[in-house]
Write an enzyme that holds these catalytic residues in place. Structure first.
Site, mmCIF file in Angstrom:
data_model
loop_
_atom_site.group_PDB
_atom_site.id
_atom_site.type_symbol
_atom_site.label_atom_id
_atom_site.label_comp_id
_atom_site.label_asym_id
_atom_site.label_seq_id
_atom_site.Cartn_x
_atom_site.Cartn_y
_atom_site.Cartn_z
ATOM 1 N N GLN A 19 15.020 12.577 7.244
ATOM 2 C CA GLN A 19 15.994 13.365 6.475
ATOM 3 C C GLN A 19 15.684 14.846 6.537
ATOM 4 O O GLN A 19 14.545 15.241 6.588
ATOM 5 C CB GLN A 19 15.981 12.904 5.021
ATOM 6 C CG GLN A 19 16.348 11.441 4.869
ATOM 7 C CD GLN A 19 16.109 10.896 3.478
ATOM 8 O OE1 GLN A 19 17.038 10.693 2.720
ATOM 9 N NE2 GLN A 19 14.853 10.677 3.151
ATOM 10 N N LYS A 42 -4.159 11.016 3.682
ATOM 11 C CA LYS A 42 -3.333 10.346 4.696
ATOM 12 C C LYS A 42 -3.058 11.261 5.886
ATOM 13 O O LYS A 42 -2.896 10.803 7.016
ATOM 14 C CB LYS A 42 -2.039 9.826 4.061
ATOM 15 C CG LYS A 42 -2.283 8.684 3.059
ATOM 16 C CD LYS A 42 -2.984 7.507 3.729
ATOM 17 C CE LYS A 42 -3.143 6.315 2.803
ATOM 18 N NZ LYS A 42 -3.803 5.171 3.457
ATOM 19 N N ASN A 44 -6.904 -0.687 6.779
ATOM 20 C CA ASN A 44 -5.745 -0.668 5.876
ATOM 21 C C ASN A 44 -6.121 -0.338 4.436
ATOM 22 O O ASN A 44 -5.296 0.195 3.695
ATOM 23 C CB ASN A 44 -5.066 -2.053 5.952
ATOM 24 C CG ASN A 44 -4.161 -2.324 4.777
ATOM 25 O OD1 ASN A 44 -3.026 -1.854 4.722
ATOM 26 N ND2 ASN A 44 -4.671 -3.075 3.786
ATOM 27 N N THR A 89 4.573 -3.623 -2.847
ATOM 28 C CA THR A 89 3.230 -4.217 -2.987
ATOM 29 C C THR A 89 2.710 -3.872 -4.381
ATOM 30 O O THR A 89 3.293 -3.019 -5.065
ATOM 31 C CB THR A 89 2.231 -3.598 -1.971
ATOM 32 O OG1 THR A 89 2.031 -2.224 -2.325
ATOM 33 C CG2 THR A 89 2.685 -3.695 -0.542
ATOM 34 N N TYR A 138 -4.127 12.040 -2.315
ATOM 35 C CA TYR A 138 -3.581 10.973 -1.461
ATOM 36 C C TYR A 138 -2.922 11.574 -0.218
ATOM 37 O O TYR A 138 -3.194 11.163 0.914
ATOM 38 C CB TYR A 138 -2.577 10.143 -2.259
ATOM 39 C CG TYR A 138 -2.036 8.943 -1.510
ATOM 40 C CD1 TYR A 138 -2.808 7.799 -1.336
ATOM 41 C CD2 TYR A 138 -0.743 8.947 -0.972
ATOM 42 C CE1 TYR A 138 -2.318 6.689 -0.650
ATOM 43 C CE2 TYR A 138 -0.245 7.843 -0.287
ATOM 44 C CZ TYR A 138 -1.029 6.715 -0.136
ATOM 45 O OH TYR A 138 -0.537 5.621 0.546
ATOM 46 N N GLY A 158 -1.173 -7.413 -0.687
ATOM 47 C CA GLY A 158 -0.278 -6.370 -0.177
ATOM 48 C C GLY A 158 -0.141 -6.356 1.341
ATOM 49 O O GLY A 158 -0.083 -7.403 1.993
ATOM 50 N N ILE A 159 -0.089 -5.152 1.888
ATOM 51 C CA ILE A 159 0.155 -4.976 3.330
ATOM 52 C C ILE A 159 -0.959 -5.618 4.158
ATOM 53 O O ILE A 159 -0.707 -6.287 5.155
ATOM 54 C CB ILE A 159 0.273 -3.460 3.652
ATOM 55 C CG1 ILE A 159 1.557 -2.884 3.013
ATOM 56 C CG2 ILE A 159 0.260 -3.220 5.154
ATOM 57 C CD1 ILE A 159 1.671 -1.362 3.097
ATOM 58 N N ILE A 217 6.879 0.432 0.418
ATOM 59 C CA ILE A 217 6.696 -0.995 0.720
ATOM 60 C C ILE A 217 6.356 -1.707 -0.585
ATOM 61 O O ILE A 217 5.404 -1.302 -1.279
ATOM 62 C CB ILE A 217 5.542 -1.209 1.738
ATOM 63 C CG1 ILE A 217 5.689 -0.282 2.966
ATOM 64 C CG2 ILE A 217 5.458 -2.672 2.145
ATOM 65 C CD1 ILE A 217 6.898 -0.500 3.822
#
Ligand code: NAP
Length: 263
Positions: free
Chosen positions: A263, A161, A87, A194, A157, A18-19, A192
């Site tokens: 937005q 974050k 990460n 992944t 989550y 992934g990232i 993203i």
């Protein structure tokens, strides 16, 4: 032309796929020696081989694993580290009422404690590299747009974050105050493509949050530029923050999300 990270030593966590894997590749491309770190040793080994770097199995939630990494740096690089990319992270999609305390704690242990431990245990190595180089070392913490706005069914989550965002700002203030030339910034990726996002999209489908006929189209349509991000989009941001081009940049939130939070 010399790479933008020439002669720098970088640790990237969650680098097995992934990232994180793409950040490791991009940093190696710019001349860094990368230590690819992951709980998945095979993934880390394979990325390290691609990058001409080294691999190390580290569970970021385990203090003793970080200590062992610090000892490896002492043996291999005189205890110096120029770049740390935190990460590694995990997801959990479920209604708040269904979380057990154990599930909550194990997510926090990886997403938040893991970053705290890495930053605390490697402070000496980051400070030594900055001193030897006469510049600054750089820590890049991967948060999420979920650290800025809330997604449904992702209480743990989102909370983790948000903590990464503020932990990064706190260290950006604390390290210079303690005499250490270490910069610290957070990156906030949007959607993203992944393995993690693939799992999340499956869970959203199951919860009836996406249409069955075109779930990926629906995810892309959530951001103004109507496309999914790729790991390279995040890797390029991480390279910038890690490089000397960002010498005056610390405590920022670099949002890379196709306009989602605008937005
Ligand atoms: P991914 O595909 O799941 O890759 C994460 C890697 O971290 C995996 O190799 C995983 O190993 C490893 N890992 C998990 N727990 C670990 C631990 N305790 N110690 C060390 N390594 C561990 O995730 P990703 O999508 O690349 O996400 C990377 C980061 O970006 C995460 O922090 C994520 O929250 C954040 N992010 C992602 C997105 C997105 O849309 N993809 C958006 C916003 C933010 P295993 O495979 O063995 O578990």
């Amino acid at each position: 032309m010399a790479g933008r990270l020439a002669d720098k030593m970088a640790v990237v966590t969650g680098a097995g796929r992934g990232i994180g894997a793409q950040i490791a590749r991009a940093m190696a491309r710019e001349g860094a020696h990368v230590i690819a770190v992951d709980i998945d040793e095979e993934g880390a080994n394979s990325v390290a081989r691609e990058c001409g770097g080294t691999a190390r199995r580290v569970d970021v939630a385990r203090e003793e694993d970080w200590q062992a990494l610090a000892e490896l740096l002492s043996r291999q690089n005189a205890g110096k580290l120029d770049i740390l990319v935190n990460n590694a992270g995990i997801e959990c999609v479920k209604p708040t009422a269904e979380y057990s305390l154990d599930e909550w704690r194990s997510l926090m242990a990886i997403n938040v404690d893991g970053i705290f431990l890495g930053c605390r245990i490697l402070t000496g190595a980051l400070a030594s590299a900055a001193q030897a180089r006469g510049g600054s070392s750089s820590v890049v913490n991967i948060s999420s747009i979920a650290g800025l706005v809330a997604y449904p069914n992702q209480l743990a989550y989102n909370t983790s974050k948000g903590a990464v965002r503020h932990l990064s700002k706190s260290l950006a203030v604390d390290w210079p105050a303690a005499g250490h030339s270490i910069r610290c910034n957070s990156i906030h990726p949007g959607f993203i493509r992944t393995p993690m996002l693939e799992e999340v999209v499956d869970e959203w489908l199951e919860a009836g949050l996406l249409p069955r006929d075109d779930p990926w189209g629906a995810v892309s349509a959530m951001c103004p530029i109507k496309t999914l991000g790729m790991p390279e989009d995040i890797a390029l941001g991480a390279v910038y923050l890690a490089s000397d081009e960002a010498r005056f940049v610390t405590g920022i939130e670099l949002v890379i999300d196709g306009g989602y939070v605008a937005q």
